[in-house]
Design an enzyme around this catalytic site. Sequence first.
Site, PDB file in Angstrom:
ATOM      1  N   SER A 194       0.839  -1.197   0.000  1.00  0.00           N
ATOM      2  CA  SER A 194       0.000   0.000   0.000  1.00  0.00           C
ATOM      3  C   SER A 194       0.878   1.252   0.000  1.00  0.00           C
ATOM      4  CB  SER A 194      -0.953  -0.046   1.206  1.00  0.00           C
ATOM      5  OG  SER A 194      -1.964   0.904   1.079  1.00  0.00           O
ATOM      6  N   ASP A 406      -9.426  -5.344  -4.776  1.00  0.00           N
ATOM      7  CA  ASP A 406      -8.870  -4.411  -3.790  1.00  0.00           C
ATOM      8  C   ASP A 406      -9.883  -3.329  -3.442  1.00  0.00           C
ATOM      9  OD1 ASP A 406      -7.345  -2.130  -2.647  1.00  0.00           O
ATOM     10  OD2 ASP A 406      -5.592  -3.350  -3.125  1.00  0.00           O
ATOM     11  N   HIS A 442      -7.539  -5.555  -0.081  1.00  0.00           N
ATOM     12  CA  HIS A 442      -6.366  -4.683  -0.024  1.00  0.00           C
ATOM     13  C   HIS A 442      -5.232  -5.309   0.799  1.00  0.00           C
ATOM     14  CE1 HIS A 442      -4.068  -1.111  -0.470  1.00  0.00           C
ATOM     15  NE2 HIS A 442      -4.051  -0.836   0.813  1.00  0.00           N
TER      16      HIS A 442
END
Length: 531
Positions: A194, A406, A442
């Site tokens: 991320s 995601d 995610h």
Amino acid sequence: MSSLLWLWLALAALNPLCLVLASQASNSFQQRCLSFAPEKLIRNSTRTALEFVTNGTTLEFPDNVASCARPSQLVSTNLCRVALSIPTSNRSSITFELWLPEQWQAARYLSTGNGGIDGCIKYEDLAYTTANGFAAMGTNNGHNGTTGVTFLGNPDILEDFSYRALHTGTTAGKLLTKAFYKKAPAHSYYYGCSLGGRMGIKGAEMYPEDYDGIVAGCPAVDFNHLQGERAMFYPITGPVGSPNFIGPDDWTGLIHDEVLRQCDGLDGVIDGIIEVPDRCYFNPKTLLCPPGNSTACLNAQQVQQLEQIYAPYTYPNGTLIFPRMNPGNEVFAVLKFFAGAPFSYSQDWFRYVVLNNPTWDPITYNYTDVSLAEELNPFNIRTYPQVLPAFKKRGGKILSYHGGQDNQITSFNTERFWDRMADADRHLHDWYRFFRISGMFHCNSGPGAWVIGQGGGASGQGIPFEPEQNVLAAIVAWVEKGQAPDCLTGTKFVNDTVSLGIDFQRNHCLYPSTQTYIGGDYKLPSSWRCE
Ligand SMILES: *[C@@H]1O[C@H](CO)[C@@H](O)[C@H](O)[C@H]1NC(C)=O
Ligand SMILES: *[C@@H]1O[C@H](CO)[C@@H](O)[C@H](O)[C@H]1NC(C)=O
Ligand SMILES: *[C@@H]1O[C@H](CO)[C@@H](O)[C@H](O)[C@H]1NC(C)=O
Ligand SMILES: *[C@@H]1O[C@H](CO)[C@@H](O)[C@H](O)[C@H]1NC(C)=O
Ligand SMILES: *[C@@H]1O[C@H](CO)[C@@H](O)[C@H](O)[C@H]1NC(C)=O
Ligand SMILES: *[C@@H]1O[C@H](CO)[C@@H](O)[C@H](O)[C@H]1NC(C)=O
Ligand SMILES: *[C@@H]1O[C@H](CO)[C@@H](O)[C@H](O)[C@H]1NC(C)=O
Ligand SMILES: *[C@@H]1O[C@H](CO)[C@@H](O)[C@H](O)[C@H]1NC(C)=O
Ligand SMILES: [Ca+2]
């Protein structure tokens, strides 16, 4: 005589030599740890912790801010914990942790990353990587906690966040690793997801010598535009209870079910996984209420909201700002993007960085704001290189992975990023490889075979440290043995619980090859082929 001594004598009688040697080794490691003086080696640093930690200890972090939600961490190997405060300017500093395992494997050094817009050390990644023999470092990225409020009026903290905290930490981490073991690291790695994925790419861009191998998961690249895209949802949905607001039950039931009805089977298997998200163009018009019926359906304004939400985000003149969201992410995306509340990272980014206005109301977000963010591009945080010539030249390797469902950063952005780099380098596969992880949300979790040795606490979960199944082992094999990964086998545990055993595994394809079902039990990797 104490019972412990009795126990020791009894055990020593069973295997005296072995135990005595082991305990001497630990003693000398413990002594080496406690006599280490890291603060003398790092200019202006202040020591905040130095301790020998044994395998099985749960470390407590009473000073760690509550929003980081990391009050403690189980340590799974004997190690020396070093913590420092290191100034980065006269009004900013980093909190630095370096964990040095007693069983240091192949002289490997590793830096970990952060997430969101946070300043939270990922202790779980330090624990996982030290358990696998890496000397591992993490910083608070220049500020504490999950908000961006400290950026206001202090660009030095923002500079730390963009690139400086990680580089400062890496430089100190490598130096101290060498001093501690009296041997320089043979190979250096980076491991993040991320925001952490962005940090890895930024490292390759600005400090190509820092790492030999980088795992950049679900990278938050093209960062200014990403913040705009994530700010875009709230003005579309409006706050909870506003006219035509779509409630959470409709997102997780009605809408998610309809996305799956339209897209799950496109890959030939109804398994709750949209195997090839690129083929899924969700059409919300099918949910439009028939005349005189408002049960289990949406009105015209709500359908229009969905059309905006699932479309690529563009300026009015058609120029792309950010690729479309991943359909199939609704069950988790509703908790943030569609919750009828501002997306906090974007809100903070605009308030405390772009607009310098703590009272800015995120419901007023529009194109002007994202355009300004990109124009300001503070400390070149964008992170959207098309080439990384110095990193490539020194033999560096990058691995990215991205979940196909995601709920925070669309995987289509990583495709766009990789494609753009491939346009400039026909041999990009020689040093940068990307795996799409079907059915992953995610960075972790989701209906797919998502356990791949990624960070974030999901790391180890029952899979071996082998390059075929573990993305960290894969980058090590690529860097140290020249074994480039062609496929990455993901594992799904029953109810995501290791003790319940493996539900199924799937071989995730090297991008841009695409997964194709060729028949048979869909839970067997051999029923699929990358084409
Ligand atoms: C370190 O401390 C010295 C003296 O206190 C100061 O002059 C110098 O600017 C400091 N360096 C950094 C990087 O903070
Ligand atoms: C951040 O938190 C650490 C403890 O985790 C503390 O030592 C440090 O002083 C804090 N830094 C700031 C700038 O508040
Ligand atoms: C740490 O302890 C656990 C549990 O006893 C053991 O399985 C593991 O092998 C140990 N790790 C190391 C690196 O010694
Ligand atoms: C801090 O450093 C900057 C240069 O980086 C300098 O302009 C400023 O005067 C310094 N402030 C203090 C309080 O020393
Ligand atoms: C109303 O529309 C929904 C969704 O199309 C359908 O399931 C339901 O049966 C309809 N109800 C009536 C009374 O027509
Ligand atoms: C479209 O608008 C954006 C934002 O104003 C601008 O940056 C871009 O250059 C424009 N593109 C074209 C092709 O006019
Ligand atoms: C965006 O909002 C600002 C005020 O919040 C306004 O001045 C500006 O005209 C708006 N821009 C667009 C493109 O709507
Ligand atoms: C898995 O979780 C579901 C729902 O929580 C539960 O009904 C089921 O019994 C669980 N399966 C096992 C094997 O524990
Ligand atoms: Ca499917």
